[in-house]
Every structure is written in structure tokens, then in C-alpha cells.
Design an enzyme around this catalytic site. Structure first.
Site, short mmCIF file in Angstrom:
data_model
loop_
_atom_site.label_atom_id
_atom_site.label_comp_id
_atom_site.label_asym_id
_atom_site.label_seq_id
_atom_site.Cartn_x
_atom_site.Cartn_y
_atom_site.Cartn_z
N ASN A 9 0.87 -1.17 0.00
CA ASN A 9 0.00 0.00 0.00
C ASN A 9 0.91 1.22 0.00
O ASN A 9 1.44 1.60 1.04
CB ASN A 9 -0.91 -0.01 1.23
CG ASN A 9 -1.82 1.21 1.28
OD1 ASN A 9 -1.85 2.00 0.34
ND2 ASN A 9 -2.57 1.35 2.37
N LYS A 11 0.11 4.18 -0.39
CA LYS A 11 -0.58 5.36 0.15
C LYS A 11 -0.29 6.56 -0.75
O LYS A 11 -0.15 6.39 -1.97
CB LYS A 11 -0.17 5.59 1.61
CG LYS A 11 -0.35 4.32 2.47
CD LYS A 11 -0.23 4.55 3.94
CE LYS A 11 -0.41 3.23 4.67
NZ LYS A 11 -0.39 3.34 6.12
N HIS A 97 -9.63 1.21 4.38
CA HIS A 97 -8.40 1.41 5.16
C HIS A 97 -8.70 2.35 6.32
O HIS A 97 -9.51 3.28 6.18
CB HIS A 97 -7.30 1.98 4.26
CG HIS A 97 -5.96 1.95 4.93
ND1 HIS A 97 -5.59 2.89 5.86
CD2 HIS A 97 -4.94 1.06 4.86
CE1 HIS A 97 -4.38 2.59 6.32
NE2 HIS A 97 -3.96 1.48 5.72
N GLU A 99 -7.20 4.77 7.46
CA GLU A 99 -6.98 6.19 7.15
C GLU A 99 -8.19 6.78 6.43
O GLU A 99 -8.54 7.94 6.63
CB GLU A 99 -5.69 6.35 6.32
CG GLU A 99 -4.46 6.10 7.19
CD GLU A 99 -3.27 5.49 6.46
OE1 GLU A 99 -3.23 5.51 5.22
OE2 GLU A 99 -2.37 4.99 7.16
N GLY A 175 2.14 2.45 10.92
CA GLY A 175 3.08 3.56 10.81
C GLY A 175 3.74 3.94 12.12
O GLY A 175 4.40 4.97 12.23
N SER A 215 3.09 -2.05 10.49
CA SER A 215 4.53 -2.12 10.74
C SER A 215 5.15 -3.47 10.39
O SER A 215 6.04 -3.96 11.10
CB SER A 215 4.85 -1.73 12.19
OG SER A 215 4.45 -0.39 12.43
N GLY A 236 2.69 -0.94 4.40
CA GLY A 236 2.79 0.47 4.05
C GLY A 236 4.25 0.86 3.84
O GLY A 236 4.85 0.62 2.78
P1 13P Z 1 2.78 0.48 7.80
O1 13P Z 1 3.31 -0.79 7.22
O2 13P Z 1 3.51 1.70 7.33
O3 13P Z 1 2.61 0.41 9.29
O4 13P Z 1 1.29 0.68 7.20
C1 13P Z 1 0.41 -0.37 7.27
C2 13P Z 1 -0.75 -0.05 6.45
O5 13P Z 1 -1.51 0.86 6.74
C3 13P Z 1 -0.93 -0.80 5.21
O6 13P Z 1 -2.19 -0.56 4.65
#
Ligand code: 13P
Length: 253
Positions: A9, A11, A97, A99, A175, A215, A236
């Protein structure tokens, strides 16, 4: 065996040129995938066609949108419909998601509509669920996540539900560098599978791929993916670093 999936992802990161280079670096690496393994690149809308053309010669690689509209078509300025995604041969779409739930107020009901739109268009939803820290601290994460599934997915018949990919992403691990322990991940994934078994059947539950997100890094992917009910990850930050994502792909069961 259920599909084991490494999903990136991106983002809202990377320029077009940097994204193209990242794909080139990953696709030119010496990675051997088996037929039950799949790599998915969740890229920004303007890069979908480029990414699809990059993976077109590759077996077991596919491209995903990061969102779609819950509406079919019409006067919705700035939105992207599943028909548009379908018309450029996009196979997956990340739905719900955290977010998007948090910053764009997407409700379980809206997400149910997005899931419907995807399935109508033959696009596989990668449906995200997961609890915030306050819920984890209160110990009510199971009920919280089960409610997300119930309100967005349980209207689906079994044959459609089976085709949905689930991503469990505890919000407190996204994150933050704070990964769920393998015990926490396995426990939730096994619980989610039991919820599917109860709502549908053990056979259906056994076929659903449930990814872990939050993470996932090159140095912890193998351990997390090793859990019996974890079928890979939605990644991510580490998915936009070629060497890291290559290791993550190589950590699939
Ligand atoms: P991270 O791997 O940066 O923690 O993000 C996870 C995520 O939101 C994947 O969709």
C-alpha cells in the site's frame, strides 16, 4: 492452500518516476513465487495503468487501487468508479483502510456499498478492519472488529465472501513501528476465521485469506507470516523500499 499475499500500500507516496523505478527494481529481483502466492501493488490512481503494464508479463503479480467510489457513476467530482477501474483491468481495490475511515469518515455502511460495487465489477476487495488503541486497551477488540465485518460484509453470499481478501490492521500498529506480537496477530486472525466459520461455514472460513497489516518490515515478516492464520501482509512504509519489500515477498509461506 489459501492464497498467501504480499500486498503493498503505497498510500500517497512516490512520484510517478519513483514508482516506476520501484516496480522495476522489485520485478527484476530474483523472486520465485509458487501458484498459491500473490504480490499486489496498491498504487495511487494516476499510476494504475503504468503499474498494470509493468506487471502484465508476470505471473502472480497484480495491481490494486487504494479506494473507489460507493456510487456507480455520475456527478461526483473527484471520485473514481469501479467501472473506471474495470475498464483498465484493475483486479483489486483496497476498501476501508483505517486512514479512509478516520480522515474521510467512511462508515461500515458506506464500505458495504463499496464492497458491492467492487464485486459487481469483478474486482476483488481487500477489506481492511482493525481496532484503535483505546479499544485494544479496553480489551474489546474482538467485538469491535467482528462488528466491522458484520456491517460491511455479512450481507454477501458465501461464494462472494470467499473472494474477499481481509486485512486486519490494528490502528495502533500502523506507521508506528509498533507491531502486534505474533500471539496478538494469530489470536485475532484465528478469531476472525472463527467468526467467518460461524456466519458461513468452516469450509468458507478456511478459504478466506486474512492479511496482517501494521509495521510489517523486512525483519519481522517471516515471523508474522509464519502464524497459521496469517496469510501474508498489507504493507505500508516498507513496501516503498525495494529491498525491504522483496524480503517481505520472500517471507510468504
Ligand atoms: P505500515 O506498514 O507503514 O505500518 O502501514 C500499514 C498499512 O496501513 C498498510 O495498509
Amino acid at each position: 492452500m489459501r492464497k498467501q499475499i504480499a500486498a503493498a500500500n503505497w498510500k500517497m507516496n512516490l512520484t510517478y518516476q519513483a514508482g516506476e523505478k520501484l516496480l522495476d527494481d522489485i520485478l527484476s529481483a530474483d523472486i520465485h513465487l509458487a501458484s498459491h502466492q500473490q504480490v499486489i501493488f496498491g498504487v495511487p490512481f494516476p499510476y494504475l495503468i503504468m503499474a498494470n503494464s509493468e506487471v502484465s508479463e508476470e505471473a502472480y503479480y497484480a495491481v490494486s487501487a487504494q479506494n473507489c467510489s460507493d456510487k456507480k457513476a455520475g456527478a461526483y467530482t473527484g471520485e473514481v468508479s469501479v467501472e473506471m477501474l474495470q475498464s483498465i483491468n484493475i483486479q483489486y481495490c483496497i476498501i476501508g483502510h483505517s486512514e479512509r475511515r478516520e480522515y474521510f469518515n467512511e462508515s461500515n455502511q458506506t464500505l458495504a456499498e463499496k464492497v458491492n460495487r467492487c464485486l459487481e465489477a469483478g474486482i476483488t476487495p481487500i477489506f481492511c478492519c482493525g481496532e484503535p488503541l483505546s479499544i485494544r486497551e479496553a480489551g474489546t477488540q474482538n467485538d469491535f472488529v467482528a462488528q466491522q465485518l458484520k456491517e460491511s460484509l455479512f450481507h454477501l453470499p458465501a461464494d462472494q465472501l470467499k473472494s474477499v481478501v481481509i486485512a486486519y490492521e490494528p490502528i495502533w500498529a500502523i506507521g508506528t513501528g509498533k507491531t502486534a506480537t505474533t500471539e496478538q496477530a494469530q489470536e485475532m486472525h484465528a478469531y476472525l476465521r472463527s467468526v467467518f466459520a460461524k456466519q458461513y461455514s468452516p469450509v468458507v472460513a478456511n478459504e478466506v485469506s486474512i492479511l496482517y497489516g501494521g509495521s510489517v518490515k523486512a525483519n519481522n515478516a517471516k515471523e508474522i507470516f509464519g502464524c497459521p492464520d496469517v496469510d501474508g501482509g498489507l504493507v505500508g512504509g516498507a513496501s516503498i523500499i525495494a529491498a525491504d519489500f522483496i524480503k517481505i515477498i520472500q517471507s510468504l509461506k
